[in-house]
Design a protein around this motif. Structure first.
Motif, PDB file in Angstrom:
ATOM      1  N   VAL A 172       5.370 -14.125 -10.906  1.00  0.00           N
ATOM      2  CA  VAL A 172       4.641 -12.857 -10.813  1.00  0.00           C
ATOM      3  C   VAL A 172       3.741 -12.896  -9.580  1.00  0.00           C
ATOM      4  CG1 VAL A 172       3.004 -11.297 -11.941  1.00  0.00           C
ATOM      5  CG2 VAL A 172       4.669 -12.592 -13.315  1.00  0.00           C
ATOM      6  N   PRO A 173       3.889 -11.935  -8.658  1.00  0.00           N
ATOM      7  CA  PRO A 173       3.026 -11.953  -7.468  1.00  0.00           C
ATOM      8  C   PRO A 173       1.598 -11.557  -7.811  1.00  0.00           C
ATOM      9  CG  PRO A 173       4.413  -9.989  -7.478  1.00  0.00           C
ATOM     10  CD  PRO A 173       4.859 -10.833  -8.639  1.00  0.00           C
ATOM     11  N   GLU A 174       0.691 -11.778  -6.881  1.00  0.00           N
ATOM     12  CA  GLU A 174      -0.671 -11.283  -7.032  1.00  0.00           C
ATOM     13  C   GLU A 174      -0.689  -9.805  -6.637  1.00  0.00           C
ATOM     14  OE1 GLU A 174      -2.947 -13.848  -4.473  1.00  0.00           O
ATOM     15  OE2 GLU A 174      -3.464 -15.173  -6.142  1.00  0.00           O
ATOM     16  N   PHE A 175      -1.595  -9.048  -7.265  1.00  0.00           N
ATOM     17  CA  PHE A 175      -1.669  -7.615  -6.998  1.00  0.00           C
ATOM     18  C   PHE A 175      -3.034  -7.246  -6.439  1.00  0.00           C
ATOM     19  CE2 PHE A 175       1.603  -8.066 -10.214  1.00  0.00           C
ATOM     20  CZ  PHE A 175       2.601  -7.215  -9.755  1.00  0.00           C
ATOM     21  N   ALA A 176      -3.020  -6.241  -5.559  1.00  0.00           N
ATOM     22  CA  ALA A 176      -4.258  -5.679  -5.015  1.00  0.00           C
ATOM     23  C   ALA A 176      -4.048  -4.175  -4.902  1.00  0.00           C
ATOM     24  CB  ALA A 176      -4.572  -6.282  -3.645  1.00  0.00           C
ATOM     25  N   HIS A 177      -4.820  -3.411  -5.678  1.00  0.00           N
ATOM     26  CA  HIS A 177      -4.649  -1.955  -5.712  1.00  0.00           C
ATOM     27  C   HIS A 177      -5.795  -1.272  -4.973  1.00  0.00           C
ATOM     28  CE1 HIS A 177      -1.951  -3.165  -9.067  1.00  0.00           C
ATOM     29  NE2 HIS A 177      -1.253  -2.123  -8.652  1.00  0.00           N
ATOM     30  N   CYS A 178      -5.461  -0.578  -3.881  1.00  0.00           N
ATOM     31  CA  CYS A 178      -6.457   0.083  -3.039  1.00  0.00           C
ATOM     32  C   CYS A 178      -6.838   1.438  -3.612  1.00  0.00           C
ATOM     33  CB  CYS A 178      -5.901   0.294  -1.628  1.00  0.00           C
ATOM     34  SG  CYS A 178      -5.267  -1.206  -0.845  1.00  0.00           S
ATOM     35  N   SER A 179      -8.107   1.793  -3.475  1.00  0.00           N
ATOM     36  CA  SER A 179      -8.575   3.093  -3.942  1.00  0.00           C
ATOM     37  C   SER A 179      -8.056   4.209  -3.043  1.00  0.00           C
ATOM     38  CB  SER A 179     -10.100   3.128  -3.967  1.00  0.00           C
ATOM     39  OG  SER A 179     -10.599   2.210  -4.909  1.00  0.00           O
ATOM     40  N   MET A 180      -8.132   5.422  -3.558  1.00  0.00           N
ATOM     41  CA  MET A 180      -7.620   6.567  -2.805  1.00  0.00           C
ATOM     42  C   MET A 180      -8.549   6.913  -1.649  1.00  0.00           C
ATOM     43  SD  MET A 180      -8.521   9.904  -5.137  1.00  0.00           S
ATOM     44  CE  MET A 180      -7.643   9.305  -6.572  1.00  0.00           C
ATOM     45  N   ILE A 181      -8.030   7.737  -0.744  1.00  0.00           N
ATOM     46  CA  ILE A 181      -8.811   8.253   0.382  1.00  0.00           C
ATOM     47  C   ILE A 181      -9.111   9.720   0.111  1.00  0.00           C
ATOM     48  CG2 ILE A 181      -8.835   8.704   2.857  1.00  0.00           C
ATOM     49  CD1 ILE A 181      -6.862   6.390   3.200  1.00  0.00           C
ATOM     50  N   LEU A 182     -10.372  10.082   0.250  1.00  0.00           N
ATOM     51  CA  LEU A 182     -10.798  11.464   0.027  1.00  0.00           C
ATOM     52  C   LEU A 182     -10.978  12.187   1.353  1.00  0.00           C
ATOM     53  CD1 LEU A 182     -13.547  10.796  -2.681  1.00  0.00           C
ATOM     54  CD2 LEU A 182     -11.107  11.269  -3.047  1.00  0.00           C
ATOM     55  N   GLY A 183     -10.914  13.508   1.309  1.00  0.00           N
ATOM     56  CA  GLY A 183     -11.175  14.310   2.498  1.00  0.00           C
ATOM     57  C   GLY A 183     -12.667  14.459   2.735  1.00  0.00           C
ATOM     58  N   ASP A 184     -13.020  15.147   3.820  1.00  0.00           N
ATOM     59  CA  ASP A 184     -14.427  15.369   4.146  1.00  0.00           C
ATOM     60  C   ASP A 184     -15.178  16.051   3.005  1.00  0.00           C
ATOM     61  OD1 ASP A 184     -13.870  14.331   6.604  1.00  0.00           O
ATOM     62  OD2 ASP A 184     -13.655  16.263   7.599  1.00  0.00           O
ATOM     63  N   ASP A 185     -14.435  16.837   2.199  1.00  0.00           N
ATOM     64  CA  ASP A 185     -15.076  17.606   1.129  1.00  0.00           C
ATOM     65  C   ASP A 185     -15.119  16.883  -0.205  1.00  0.00           C
ATOM     66  OD1 ASP A 185     -12.412  17.599   0.593  1.00  0.00           O
ATOM     67  OD2 ASP A 185     -12.162  19.776   0.499  1.00  0.00           O
ATOM     68  N   GLY A 186     -14.671  15.616  -0.230  1.00  0.00           N
ATOM     69  CA  GLY A 186     -14.709  14.837  -1.461  1.00  0.00           C
ATOM     70  C   GLY A 186     -13.473  14.981  -2.327  1.00  0.00           C
ATOM     71  N   ALA A 187     -12.559  15.886  -1.964  1.00  0.00           N
ATOM     72  CA  ALA A 187     -11.305  16.040  -2.707  1.00  0.00           C
ATOM     73  C   ALA A 187     -10.264  15.062  -2.160  1.00  0.00           C
ATOM     74  CB  ALA A 187     -10.796  17.469  -2.585  1.00  0.00           C
ATOM     75  N   LYS A 188      -9.243  14.788  -2.955  1.00  0.00           N
ATOM     76  CA  LYS A 188      -8.199  13.872  -2.521  1.00  0.00           C
ATOM     77  C   LYS A 188      -7.575  14.360  -1.227  1.00  0.00           C
ATOM     78  CE  LYS A 188      -4.015  11.495  -4.078  1.00  0.00           C
ATOM     79  NZ  LYS A 188      -3.021  11.354  -5.176  1.00  0.00           N
ATOM     80  N   LEU A 189      -7.398  13.448  -0.276  1.00  0.00           N
ATOM     81  CA  LEU A 189      -6.877  13.809   1.039  1.00  0.00           C
ATOM     82  C   LEU A 189      -5.514  14.469   0.896  1.00  0.00           C
ATOM     83  CD1 LEU A 189      -7.782  13.455   4.029  1.00  0.00           C
ATOM     84  CD2 LEU A 189      -6.267  11.480   4.134  1.00  0.00           C
ATOM     85  N   SER A 190      -5.340  15.629   1.515  1.00  0.00           N
ATOM     86  CA  SER A 190      -4.078  16.355   1.439  1.00  0.00           C
ATOM     87  C   SER A 190      -3.859  17.119   2.735  1.00  0.00           C
ATOM     88  CB  SER A 190      -4.100  17.333   0.258  1.00  0.00           C
ATOM     89  OG  SER A 190      -5.093  18.331   0.472  1.00  0.00           O
ATOM     90  N   LYS A 191      -2.747  17.830   2.791  1.00  0.00           N
ATOM     91  CA  LYS A 191      -2.386  18.554   4.017  1.00  0.00           C
ATOM     92  C   LYS A 191      -3.445  19.573   4.419  1.00  0.00           C
ATOM     93  CE  LYS A 191       2.618  18.087   3.469  1.00  0.00           C
ATOM     94  NZ  LYS A 191       3.897  18.805   3.238  1.00  0.00           N
ATOM     95  N   ARG A 192      -4.147  20.105   3.445  1.00  0.00           N
ATOM     96  CA  ARG A 192      -5.137  21.125   3.789  1.00  0.00           C
ATOM     97  C   ARG A 192      -6.328  20.561   4.552  1.00  0.00           C
ATOM     98  NH1 ARG A 192      -9.500  21.421   0.336  1.00  0.00           N
ATOM     99  NH2 ARG A 192      -9.404  20.150  -1.553  1.00  0.00           N
ATOM    100  N   HIS A 193      -6.463  19.234   4.589  1.00  0.00           N
ATOM    101  CA  HIS A 193      -7.547  18.616   5.358  1.00  0.00           C
ATOM    102  C   HIS A 193      -7.163  18.430   6.824  1.00  0.00           C
ATOM    103  CE1 HIS A 193      -8.735  17.333   1.224  1.00  0.00           C
ATOM    104  NE2 HIS A 193      -9.919  17.657   1.693  1.00  0.00           N
ATOM    105  N   GLY A 194      -5.979  18.860   7.193  1.00  0.00           N
ATOM    106  CA  GLY A 194      -5.547  18.711   8.580  1.00  0.00           C
ATOM    107  C   GLY A 194      -4.472  17.651   8.704  1.00  0.00           C
ATOM    108  N   ALA A 195      -4.592  16.832   9.732  1.00  0.00           N
ATOM    109  CA  ALA A 195      -3.567  15.830  10.008  1.00  0.00           C
ATOM    110  C   ALA A 195      -3.587  14.732   8.955  1.00  0.00           C
ATOM    111  CB  ALA A 195      -3.795  15.225  11.390  1.00  0.00           C
TER     112      ALA A 195
END
Length: 473
Positions: free
Chosen positions: A224-247
């Protein structure tokens, strides 16, 4: 133990910022430990996977400079291997055929939700038992993994610490669909086993998959490998980063004029830190990176900070490095650098003022291309009849120059000011507009030195013609 990490995107879209950061962390960990980095394309979702997305992922990785030691591997080319292990699990009674149709399972899930219980597959449900009992040799079926019913799954996440899930919370997941295609959760385990993956770095949205996959690792006798789970990236407005935040696509950042080193430096700091340091060379990233220093908290994307970093790298990087990535933008704007100064010299002169390579390419234009019109506001202010005498005298002196150097051109401007008893602005500004076509530029003597004598003479004559026309009106 030889460390081996992997980046395993699904080609259902372009390489986005979150995926690029995951790839970077996985790549850095491999480099930091002297290990290997594998690129794997997880294309088992045949309906949604596209060649365009595969090409975009590979192009994005190459543009960022995240080179891989093995791969790219494609899951769709390994179906025989997956089926071999499925058959092995069937023979060992660690998997079984399930004949219950999807429509029946959907009905049961709706009943479970209506009753306020967790919707899940239940092999002992009377209607599932009946469906399996009534099946014939020609009935369609899927293959399900026989998940343990007792005990817990425990793993030490390198970012999040100890995570424990009861096996009673997990159902018997499908590992081969009715159409014969293997499923994601099964394929990744076989791939990691066959490829010798020791560390799995991925997004936190995979945490729920991890205990299911650990049970499969154990069932097939794989480490079984070791695991490392990274947290999500939010946009400038605190919402989950998506296409509406630009590039959000990596190659969109290229198109918008960012250097890969700036984006890498920005991405590494979206969740990882080393004291208060903000600027990291690639060598420093490799030397200092550790998974234990990655934050559990979500990170907020800040475009202004990325722009600041981009300007820093344009100003401080070797001009040859900047030129390598600037060329794409020059080509896009139709600016040929064949008949003009060395592009590295122009970058040194004008780069400090530019936040993006798009701006830099535009600032390079007047060094290589003549212009038909002057910037309206600058011409109105500085190419007036009162500037005619200064431009005429400067033209005489420019034509007389045998040694075309910054020092001699500085003397031309200073001597013109002295002979006409004018302030530097009364000579320098009309010259700037005449030579560049615009009201802002670096030091005009340095600009003239790179533009070249023939072009400077021609442009001052063009400015004088403009003034004459203005006088005539």
């Amino acid at each position: 133990m030889n460390v081996k990490t992997r980046f395993a995107p699904s080609p259902t879209g372009f390489l986005h910022v979150g995926g690029a950061r995951t790839a970077l962390y996985s790549w850095l960990y491999a480099k930091h430990t002297g290990g290997e980095f594998v690129l794997r394309i997880e294309d088992t979702d045949i309906e949604r996977s596209t060649q365009e997305a595969i090409d975009a992922i590979i192009e994005g990785m190459q543009w960022l400079g995240l080179d891989w030691d093995e791969g790219p591997y494609y899951q769709t080319k390994r179906f025989d291997r997956y089926n071999e292990v499925v058959d092995q699990l069937l023979a060992e009674n660690k998997a079984y055929k399930c004949y219950a149709p999807k429509e029946l399972l959907d009905e049961i899930r709706e009943e479970q939700m209506a009753a306020g219980t967790k919707p899940r597959y239940d092999a002992k449900h009377p209607r599932v038992v009946a469906a399996n009992a009534e099946a014939t040799d020609s009935s369609p079926f899927c293959i399900r993994f026989r998940n343990p019913k007792e005990g817990t799954v425990v793993f030490d996440d390198k970012i999040r610490g100890r995570i424990e899930i009861a096996n009673s919370e997990l159902d018997d997941l499908i590992i081969r669909r009715t159409d014969g295609s293997p499923t994601y959760n099964f394929c990744v385990v076989i791939d990691d086993w066959d490829m010798g993956i020791t560390q799995v770095v991925r997004g936190e949205d995979h945490i729920n998959n991890t205990p299911r996959q650990i049970n499969i690792y154990k069932a097939i006798g794989a480490a079984v490998p070791e695991f490392a789970h990274c947290s999500m990236i939010l946009g400038d407005d605190g919402a989950k980063l998506s296409k509406r935040h630009g590039a959000v696509s990596v190659m969109q950042y290229r198109d918008e004029g960012y250097l890969p080193q700036a984006l890498l430096n920005y991405l590494v700091r979206l969740g990882w830190s080393h004291g208060d340091q903000e600027i990291f060379s690639l060598e420093e990233m490799i030397s200092l990176f550790s998974l234990e220093s990655v934050s559990k908290s979500a990170s907020a994307f800040n475009t202004d900070k990325l722009l600041w970093l981009n300007n820093h790298y344009i100003k401080t990087s070797e001009p040859e490095y900047v030129a390598k990535y600037l060329q794409w933008h020059l080509d896009a704007k139709g600016i040929s650098t064949e008949n003009g100064p060395a592009i590295a010299d122009v970058i040194v002169l004008v780069g400090e003022r530019c936040n993006t390579l798009i701006e830099l390419a535009e600032q390079c234009r007047y060094f290589y291309q003549d212009f038909e019109e002057f910037e309206a506001g600058a011409a109105k202010k500085h190419l007036r009849p009162v500037a005619k005498e200064a431009l005429e005298l400067a033209l005489v002196k420019v034509k007389a120059q045998d040694a075309w150097t910054v020092e001699n051109l500085h003397a031309v401007i200073a001597d013109t000011c002295s002979e006409l008893d004018l302030g530097m602005g009364k000579v320098g500004m009309p010259l700037r507009v005449a030579v560049t076509g615009q009201g802002q530029s670096p030091s005009v003597d340095a600009v003239m030195a790179l533009v070249g004598q023939a072009r400077v003479v021609s442009r001052i004559e063009q400015a004088l013609a403009f003034i004459a026309q203005r006088e005539a009106q």
